[in-house]
Design an enzyme around this catalytic site. Sequence first.
Site, mmCIF file in Angstrom:
data_model
loop_
_atom_site.group_PDB
_atom_site.id
_atom_site.type_symbol
_atom_site.label_atom_id
_atom_site.label_comp_id
_atom_site.label_asym_id
_atom_site.label_seq_id
_atom_site.Cartn_x
_atom_site.Cartn_y
_atom_site.Cartn_z
ATOM 1 N N ASP A 39 0.821 -1.212 0.000
ATOM 2 C CA ASP A 39 0.000 0.000 0.000
ATOM 3 C C ASP A 39 0.852 1.259 0.000
ATOM 4 O OD1 ASP A 39 -2.288 -1.393 0.043
ATOM 5 O OD2 ASP A 39 -2.703 -1.130 2.174
ATOM 6 N N LYS A 61 -3.165 4.022 -3.686
ATOM 7 C CA LYS A 61 -3.674 5.106 -4.534
ATOM 8 C C LYS A 61 -2.526 5.824 -5.215
ATOM 9 C CE LYS A 61 -7.720 6.507 -2.150
ATOM 10 N NZ LYS A 61 -8.089 7.259 -0.995
ATOM 11 N N MET A 176 -7.960 8.698 9.722
ATOM 12 C CA MET A 176 -8.518 9.150 8.436
ATOM 13 C C MET A 176 -9.484 10.316 8.608
ATOM 14 S SD MET A 176 -9.270 5.404 6.802
ATOM 15 C CE MET A 176 -10.029 4.690 8.251
HETATM 16 N N1 SAH Z 1 -4.003 0.076 9.525
HETATM 17 C C1 SAH Z 1 -3.517 1.376 9.831
HETATM 18 C C2 SAH Z 1 -4.563 2.438 9.613
HETATM 19 C C3 SAH Z 1 -5.003 2.551 8.200
HETATM 20 S S1 SAH Z 1 -6.110 3.850 7.937
HETATM 21 C C4 SAH Z 1 -2.960 1.421 11.252
HETATM 22 O O1 SAH Z 1 -3.177 0.485 12.017
HETATM 23 O O2 SAH Z 1 -2.250 2.366 11.574
HETATM 24 C C5 SAH Z 1 -5.039 5.151 7.476
HETATM 25 C C6 SAH Z 1 -5.000 6.186 8.546
HETATM 26 O O3 SAH Z 1 -4.084 5.825 9.553
HETATM 27 C C7 SAH Z 1 -4.550 7.556 8.097
HETATM 28 O O4 SAH Z 1 -5.592 8.279 7.493
HETATM 29 C C8 SAH Z 1 -4.131 8.168 9.405
HETATM 30 O O5 SAH Z 1 -5.232 8.572 10.153
HETATM 31 C C9 SAH Z 1 -3.508 6.970 10.107
HETATM 32 N N2 SAH Z 1 -2.059 6.934 9.930
HETATM 33 C C10 SAH Z 1 -1.341 5.940 9.397
HETATM 34 N N3 SAH Z 1 -0.019 6.239 9.444
HETATM 35 C C11 SAH Z 1 0.080 7.430 10.024
HETATM 36 C C12 SAH Z 1 1.172 8.271 10.368
HETATM 37 N N4 SAH Z 1 2.435 7.928 10.113
HETATM 38 N N5 SAH Z 1 0.912 9.453 10.978
HETATM 39 C C13 SAH Z 1 -0.344 9.822 11.240
HETATM 40 N N6 SAH Z 1 -1.415 9.073 10.941
HETATM 41 C C14 SAH Z 1 -1.204 7.885 10.348
#
Ligand code: SAH
Length: 508
Positions: A39, A61, A176
């Site tokens: 991803d 994306k 998100m």
């Molecule tokens: N599976 C992932 C979440 C996926 S949804 C997890 O467990 O972290 C994607 C969202 O995760 C983003 O929109 C944001 O809200 C958050 N996210 C992922 N990486 C991030 C980062 N390095 N800093 C801030 N938010 C993050």
Amino acid sequence: MDKNRKGKVYIIGAGPGDHKLLTLKAAECISRADVIVYDRLVGSKILGLAKKDAEMVYVGKLPEHHAVPQEGINRILVEKALEGKTVARVKGGDPFVFGRGGEEAEALAEAGIEFEVVPGVTSAVAVPAYAGIPVTHRDFCSSLHIITGHEKPGKEESSLDFETLSKLEGTLVFLMGVKNLSSITSNLIEYGKSKSTPAAVVEKGTTIMQRKVTGTLEDIAEKVKEAGIQSPAVTVIGEVAGLDRRLEWFGKGKLAGKRVLVTRSRQQASKLSEKIEELGGEALEFPVIRIEEPQDYSELDKALENIGVYSWVVFTSTNGVEYFFKRLRFKRIDIRKLSGTKLCAIGEATAEELEKMGLYAELMPQSYTTLDLLKQLLPKIKKGEKLLLARADIAGKELSEGLKEKAVEFDDIAVYRTVLEESGREAIIELLEKGNIDFVTFTSSSTVRNLLSILGKDNIRLLDKVKKVCIGPVTAKTAEESGLEADAVADVYTVEGLVNKLVELSEV
Ligand code: SAH
């Protein structure tokens, strides 16, 4: 590969950004997989763990493109596994926390394909932690709620039950949710959550680009807008978001926030990168050269078989040591044949490489300049002693000319080759164009020449705004001759010296 054997899929969480938050199990699965399906939020360092010939399938994306639909991803996983391949499905954070890993697992189960889930460090917890926010704290809350903020704007269409959410006493973490932040906060307030509840938004957490904005439920959306915070970001709402700044710990290293382009060969880049990262900077490894075996071993083999005729072997680099002894082992020549031979290692790192084999150099000239080297080496050579120079194919002529002048007998043999690594060209250009690189490091004349030939003449201007730091004066001179003015030269001509110079430049 056995066509009848079904492969296996590992649904892997790669953590929130800092590649060192990858679990050992994830690293092992990625490095063994035949296919990597990944991803957008998975970083290049993690992908770099894949086998050289692994098939890389990007399903995230792209700007102005839609992501591969979930059914499409499921299909790819099933198909690759049916081909008998081991598949690593790599996602940001944890695969089962808003990662749609559940749907993928279902598809695999349905197709009768074996799978394992490798949980990852979720951004919901780790990103606040890197910003000094413990998501729970005994004094403030007794629950933690992780909520998706990805919803169509507008209260009526929201599937979130804000009435219930606003009554929760625990910490609310929205993933998100940047785009919808003002709708989220106004809904919470409307349903009764106090306007003064502390709130924090952390962008690109756990990476050197991490930024945090703090405020209250009432003003956080406005502040986030002002600061231009973009996705990915995590929103934390609750008392813990307001804990005082004493808990901020990340980004305090001497190279915090600095991005450094590292241009050594793939094999050598890691030491420099490690040091940069220890100090909180980000090392962007763009190997411009690749070290390979010589195309023709006849000269080296002849020398190795008659190694006794040389009184000295001079190693000019760690690569020289590595490839010399590799060949010695390949030819099954006993290392004791070198017992009568004195060793000269140019630079500390080269001497250290010899020491790994229990060999201690008689002479270790500290400087990289040929003049210094000759000054230190020549008095040690007795009349009639013969030298073997174990070097790169592109080594400069100064050393051999200096020896010739003094009538020293020697053989100059290329024990390895330096090959231009062009695979990263587009990526380097893109990074330089975006202008978010602070330093570029040059650790040898060849890294200068190679970077320039990879970039091409027209793109040299991209280096104008980047501080160019050279490991020593010879490298700086090469840079200058190539039309690149070095901004600084290390005081000590080693990787450590180079890093110290980066720190010095960051302090001003
Ligand atoms: N599976 C992932 C979440 C996926 S949804 C997890 O467990 O972290 C994607 C969202 O995760 C983003 O929109 C944001 O809200 C958050 N996210 C992922 N990486 C991030 C980062 N390095 N800093 C801030 N938010 C993050």
